[in-house]
Design a protein around this motif. Structure first.
Motif: not given
Length: 272
Positions: A73-74, A76-79, A171, A177, A181, A185
């Motif tokens: 998940l980290l 895959d995060a957008k940021s 979003r 976020a 998740a 997700k």
């Protein structure tokens, strides 16, 4: 390729090995369908190994999968930045053969050379990695270190299949976020989580390399029957192949039942 060894093991388990009192004659095999199974179920070392592996799986598998999920998940995060680097860094421990990894960790755990205890020495702390109550978790640490990255890649691949418009819509609706998740997700990759869990359950039952490599330096904390496979290997080393086959069949049946029940429970939860 798959059926023949299984059938051979099952048939071999129906015979018991008989030896003469003086051991001067070759051992003979006698058809005794339940003899080896009764012995296995009354063998404290073997049943203890089954219980030890069961405890290992109950604790280590959820912890490992939670770590793998968190890492996936980290990344895959957008940021997130440097996704390729962190994917490779997480996967590298799996690329190291299990025996080699166990050898490295045996050095890390050694009472004479442990760099971990040297770092902790100024604090007056020393971790007894091969203590009777801690040795199982020392093994679990090696397995977790080796397999988190493998499961992370499977979970991350499933995350990549989630439609981008679904995430974007969440979003736009103001979901954080963390909310995206947890609510989008994780449910979307449920199949991948179940798959990795089943693989991990089977892998726990097959625990062999790590405790076998650590055994010579464990000071007796790891016995020759520490896990079911090690117990079966000890029977093979003693020349009692039918008893080893019976132990293997018992282990296979138990793993099959646990996996079947787990799949049924997770399938029922998915329908609900």
């Amino acid at each position: 390729m798959y059926v023949a060894p299984i059938v051979y093991a099952a048939v071999s388990s129906l015979f018991t090995v008989h030896r003469s009192g003086l051991g001067l004659t070759a051992p003979s095999k006698v058809f005794d369908p339940l003899g080896n199974y009764a012995r296995a179920l009354h063998d404290g070392a073997f049943t203890g190994a089954l219980g030890r592996v069961a405890l290992f799986g109950v604790v280590q598998v959820p912890l490992m999968l939670c770590l793998a999920l968190a890492l996936a998940l980290l990344i895959d995060a957008k940021s997130a930045r440097g996704k390729g680097f962190f994917r490779l860094a997480g996967f590298l421990p799996y690329a190291i053969p299990g025996v080699s990894a166990a050898l490295v960790w045996s050095f890390m755990y050694s009472s004479q050379s442990s760099p971990i205890n040297r770092l902790l020495a100024p604090l007056g702390v020393s971790v007894p990695f091969f203590d009777g109550h801690l040795v199982l978790w020392s093994v679990a640490n090696i397995v977790t270190w080796s397999w988190v990255g493998y499961n992370m890649i499977i979970i991350y691949s499933a995350l990549q299949a989630i439609p981008a418009e679904v995430l974007e819509a969440a979003r736009m609706d103001g979901a954080s976020a963390l909310r995206v998740a947890w609510s989008i997700k994780v449910p979307a990759i449920r199949g991948a989580l179940v798959l990795t869990a089943v693989f991990s359950i089977i892998g726990s039952a097959q625990l062999f390399n790590e405790p076998t490599v650590l055994r010579p330096v464990s000071g007796g904390a790891i016995s020759s029957s520490f896990t079911p496979l090690m117990s079966a290997q000890s029977a093979v080393a003693a020349g009692n192949y039918p008893y080893a086959a019976a132990q293997s069949v018992v282990l296979a049946v138990l793993v099959g039942v646990v996996s079947f029940v787990f799949l049924k429970l997770t399938g029922r939860g998915g329908k609900a």
